[in-house]
Design an enzyme around this catalytic site. Sequence first.
Site, short mmCIF file in Angstrom:
data_model
loop_
_atom_site.label_atom_id
_atom_site.label_comp_id
_atom_site.label_asym_id
_atom_site.label_seq_id
_atom_site.Cartn_x
_atom_site.Cartn_y
_atom_site.Cartn_z
N THR A 160 3.01 40.65 53.23
CA THR A 160 3.73 41.96 52.80
C THR A 160 2.55 43.15 52.69
O THR A 160 2.67 43.84 53.26
CB THR A 160 4.78 41.77 51.88
N THR A 161 1.90 42.43 51.61
CA THR A 161 0.58 43.26 51.19
C THR A 161 -0.19 43.66 52.22
O THR A 161 -0.74 44.76 52.35
CB THR A 161 -0.22 42.46 50.05
N TRP A 162 -0.65 42.61 52.83
CA TRP A 162 -1.60 42.88 54.25
C TRP A 162 -0.81 43.80 55.19
O TRP A 162 -1.64 44.92 55.76
CB TRP A 162 -1.79 41.62 54.70
N HIS A 175 12.52 43.24 51.89
CA HIS A 175 12.59 41.63 51.94
C HIS A 175 13.93 41.32 52.57
O HIS A 175 14.28 40.16 52.61
CB HIS A 175 12.31 40.79 50.52
N ARG A 182 5.59 33.69 57.94
CA ARG A 182 4.33 32.51 57.65
C ARG A 182 4.88 31.29 57.83
O ARG A 182 6.10 30.90 57.45
CB ARG A 182 4.03 32.92 56.28
N ARG A 219 -4.28 35.94 46.07
CA ARG A 219 -4.58 34.51 45.66
C ARG A 219 -5.70 33.93 46.50
O ARG A 219 -6.95 34.10 45.92
CB ARG A 219 -3.43 33.79 45.55
N LYS A 220 -5.51 33.31 47.51
CA LYS A 220 -6.48 32.51 48.21
C LYS A 220 -6.45 33.27 49.69
O LYS A 220 -7.70 33.18 50.35
CB LYS A 220 -6.00 30.99 48.33
N GLY A 221 -5.39 33.56 50.32
CA GLY A 221 -5.56 34.37 51.53
C GLY A 221 -5.91 33.34 52.88
O GLY A 221 -6.63 33.71 53.66
P1 A3P Z 1 -1.82 32.94 49.43
O1 A3P Z 1 -1.06 32.83 47.90
O2 A3P Z 1 -1.62 31.82 50.24
O3 A3P Z 1 -3.16 33.29 48.98
P2 A3P Z 1 2.81 38.75 50.18
O4 A3P Z 1 1.97 40.01 50.43
O5 A3P Z 1 3.95 38.74 51.20
O6 A3P Z 1 3.29 38.90 48.76
O7 A3P Z 1 1.95 37.49 50.36
C1 A3P Z 1 0.96 37.17 49.40
C2 A3P Z 1 0.37 36.22 50.25
O8 A3P Z 1 -0.80 37.03 51.32
C3 A3P Z 1 -0.88 35.73 49.25
O9 A3P Z 1 -1.15 34.39 49.93
C4 A3P Z 1 -1.91 36.52 49.40
O10 A3P Z 1 -3.32 35.80 48.90
C5 A3P Z 1 -2.05 36.83 50.99
N1 A3P Z 1 -2.81 38.07 51.20
C6 A3P Z 1 -2.70 39.17 50.76
N2 A3P Z 1 -3.38 40.38 51.02
C7 A3P Z 1 -3.96 39.50 52.07
C8 A3P Z 1 -5.09 40.28 53.06
N3 A3P Z 1 -5.47 41.37 53.04
N4 A3P Z 1 -5.35 39.15 54.29
C9 A3P Z 1 -5.00 38.18 54.07
N5 A3P Z 1 -3.89 37.44 53.01
C10 A3P Z 1 -3.60 38.29 52.15
#
Ligand code: A3P
Length: 322
Positions: free
Chosen positions: A70-72, A131, A153, A288-290
């Site tokens: 979502t954030t990405w 969502h 995912r 978090r980890k990405g």
């Molecule tokens: P992880 O917990 O596996 O690291 P959402 O944005 O839907 O809430 O999902 C969050 C997940 O996307 C987290 O995964 C986060 O680290 C990862 N994420 C957030 N921004 C990202 C980016 N720019 N590129 C890749 N992954 C990203």
Amino acid sequence: EEDHEELNKETLEKQLQALPRENGWDGASLYLYKGFWCPSFAIRGVISSQTHFKAHEADIVLATIPKSATTWLKALIFSIVNRNRYKPEDNPLLKASPHDLVRFLEIDHYLNGAPDQNLDQLPQPRIFATHLPYASLPPSIKESKCRIVYACRNPLDNFVSFWHFVQMLEREDMQNILPIDEAYEKYCHGYYGYGPFWDHILGFWNMSLKEPEKVLFMKYEDLKGDVITQLKMLANFLGFSFTVEEEEGGTIEEIANLCSFENLKNLEANQKSSRRNNFGAPMNSFFRKGEVGDYVNHLTPSMVENMKKLIEEKLAGSDLIF
Ligand code: A3P
């Protein structure tokens, strides 16, 4: 008028009381509403947005199940459609969280049921996140020509990401957070915010096959694998295709780099742990980890095997694989 509103509120609360309930992983209630498990912090906004939201043809709706890019995608879509509006050094993403620039319908614009009065003043094209499953989208989103970008995912990574995220939440309605094995059991039954994943994913998948101009179906893993190809596809779908000059001049790479995990994670706006959003998530909890495949570090082999079976069984016949 006020009396009328009071009455509506009363009817709504009665309606909510009648819905089946489960405890979520954080001890707060989930309501079974139109076939999905709606978190209590979202339910009034969900119902209100379904009643009041009027989509425009030019709107863009980003739909995801929580913790699936979502954030990405908020950052990527914002950057694609606004690329001629700001100089690279003035991009609002450098100063603000993607969650401040693209807000959730049900948990920001219609939070607790009160409609945002300023929706018409949002920059064009308006971008909204949600969502909600396809079946429960506000009818006007389905009926208008607005575009829907869906991202999901691998459920194994989705679960692990979700579990870590819940550890960082703080809300008044929360109780004890479940240990990972109990949360896993709940996940496999679909008991978590906006679950189950199979209905969520299949609802948008089927629509993307039926109406490919309406719904673009994306996966976190594909974005990680080849962000440039995915960005081109996304821009084409949105009606904001990159020109040859832009392609040759590196515009796509610029957007990919700006929105990369490493870049966004380290910006001040995304590091804030003191600021929380409307459902108690600190701004740094979205990074978090990405990575793809982190589940191997958190699940036992039998948990992995069982979930793989579940995924196969639930998505059988759809051509979808993770
Ligand atoms: P992880 O917990 O596996 O690291 P959402 O944005 O839907 O809430 O999902 C969050 C997940 O996307 C987290 O995964 C986060 O680290 C990862 N994420 C957030 N921004 C990202 C980016 N720019 N590129 C890749 N992954 C990203």
